[in-house]
Enzyme design. Sequence first.
Site, PDB file in Angstrom:
ATOM      1  N   GLY A   1     -70.519  24.299  -5.161  1.00 50.98           N
ATOM      2  CA  GLY A   1     -69.883  24.623  -4.339  1.00 50.98           C
ATOM      3  C   GLY A   1     -68.750  24.527  -4.708  1.00 50.98           C
TER       4      GLY A   1
ATOM      5  N   PHE B   1     -74.928  31.072  -0.542  1.00 42.63           N
ATOM      6  CA  PHE B   1     -73.688  31.291   0.483  1.00 42.63           C
ATOM      7  C   PHE B   1     -73.437  33.385   0.140  1.00 42.63           C
ATOM      8  CE2 PHE B   1     -72.667  26.720   0.658  1.00 42.63           C
ATOM      9  CZ  PHE B   1     -73.779  26.345   1.774  1.00 42.63           C
TER      10      PHE B   1
ATOM     11  N   THR C   1     -72.751  36.587   0.845  1.00 42.62           N
ATOM     12  CA  THR C   1     -72.472  37.497   1.781  1.00 42.62           C
ATOM     13  C   THR C   1     -73.206  38.966   0.590  1.00 42.62           C
ATOM     14  OG1 THR C   1     -70.291  36.596   2.849  1.00 42.62           O
ATOM     15  CG2 THR C   1     -71.210  38.832   2.962  1.00 42.62           C
TER      16      THR C   1
ATOM     17  N   GLU D   1     -58.760  37.097  -2.837  1.00 41.36           N
ATOM     18  CA  GLU D   1     -59.700  36.976  -2.027  1.00 41.36           C
ATOM     19  C   GLU D   1     -59.290  35.820  -0.899  1.00 41.36           C
ATOM     20  OE1 GLU D   1     -64.013  34.568  -1.739  1.00 41.36           O
ATOM     21  OE2 GLU D   1     -63.495  34.240  -3.745  1.00 41.36           O
TER      22      GLU D   1
ATOM     23  N   ARG E   1     -55.227  35.913  35.470  1.00 41.10           N
ATOM     24  CA  ARG E   1     -56.069  34.720  36.449  1.00 41.10           C
ATOM     25  C   ARG E   1     -55.311  34.327  36.631  1.00 41.10           C
ATOM     26  NH1 ARG E   1     -60.893  33.163  37.708  1.00 41.10           N
ATOM     27  NH2 ARG E   1     -60.515  30.563  37.330  1.00 41.10           N
TER      28      ARG E   1
ATOM     29  N   GLN F   1     -45.203  26.294  32.948  1.00 46.78           N
ATOM     30  CA  GLN F   1     -44.554  25.572  32.001  1.00 46.78           C
ATOM     31  C   GLN F   1     -45.210  24.930  30.399  1.00 46.78           C
ATOM     32  OE1 GLN F   1     -41.430  22.583  31.185  1.00 46.78           O
ATOM     33  NE2 GLN F   1     -40.499  24.051  31.645  1.00 46.78           N
TER      34      GLN F   1
ATOM     35  N   GLY G   1     -64.545  30.239  -0.270  1.00 48.77           N
ATOM     36  CA  GLY G   1     -63.679  31.067  -1.159  1.00 48.77           C
ATOM     37  C   GLY G   1     -62.815  30.127  -1.603  1.00 48.77           C
TER      38      GLY G   1
END
Length: 389
Positions: A133, A158, A160, A243, A269, A280, A364
């Site tokens: 980890g 993990f 990327t 990073e 909306r 408020q 990270g």
Amino acid sequence: MNNMYFTEEHQLFRKSIQDFLQKEVVPHIEKWEETGSIDRFIWKKFGDMGFFGINYPEAYGGMNLDLFYTVILLEELQKINSGGFAAAIWAHAYLAMTHLNAEGDEAIKEKYLAPSITGDKIGCLCITEPFGGSDVAGMRTTAVKKDDHYIINGSKTFITNGVSSDYLVVAAKTNPELGNKGISIFVLDRTMNGVSATKLKKLGWNASDTGEIAFDNVKIPITNRLGEENKGFSYIMEHFSLERLIMGINAHARAEYALEYALKYMSERQAFGKTIDKFQALRHSIADLYTEMEICKVFNYNVATRLDKGEYVVKEATMSKLKSTKMADEVIYQCLQFLGGYGYMEEYPMARLLRDSRLGPIGGGTSEILREIIAKIIIDKKEYRPATK
């Protein structure tokens, strides 16, 4: 926009990126989110535009621009509502390529950095392991030197771009008995014998491929080592500042996007005869959320300024990621609530934003690890120093 940090040239650059993303990327996002795979052609288009070379030397095809051009790229990537696509781009440009540029020799830069800038090669950074980890020093992957090469064994997870990349920047222990002082960094070709990858399924970041990678007696030349042997931990720690700042910038940008979208929705909306931005309770909630986002943004810009000047900002970048990612999760959670039932629908952006944002406090370096790093600096007076010192 804060002109204290952005010049007219920066603003023109931002407009060019916005136009490019709307024309070349946005029409394909839904497909990439569904398939979990980004078509190769877009990498080359990013390269042709020079977006991968923003802060890299002109000698290898880069533009050698200041860090705020990178800030702009990161911010605009967050505002097309695909955290996975954004991650694939910045993991290549600022994780893998950072090591090539900082520690690679001339041959490495010609072979890997130059084609990375043009988009002809895609990279990934392999540090995290299944049993480690955030504990970088506890990695088990080894690189044993034998004659004129190393033999690498172990696994990473993990990662990327872990499946689709052409090369892998890998951390491994060259001297296990030295702990974190025995780690080195290498660059491996995807096609090397013994390299295999498995694609992982995730909660979010669906457009990017995230892989678990195995190294089974992978033989690589000594020349594929980046920098000095056993200096890898220092290199990793030094680049973590970039990073973590990147993830902080990503966080304030997606929070800003969520707020802008929610405000537009609320202005249209109606409930009980008036638009809901007139109530408020909602107005004051928006005021609080917007304040938190702006504070993080200005702090991140300050850290980027210092990093661009060459300062060693490990503490500040760690704070950036810790605070900004938590803020983004809270902002997006509330913005989804502002949309009511529509916030829960996939055709609106908040559901994906919520999923994608949740990785912020994890990737990270988890928030728990970051707090311990900050505590060591503040309480224990620990000093983190660049590898070059």
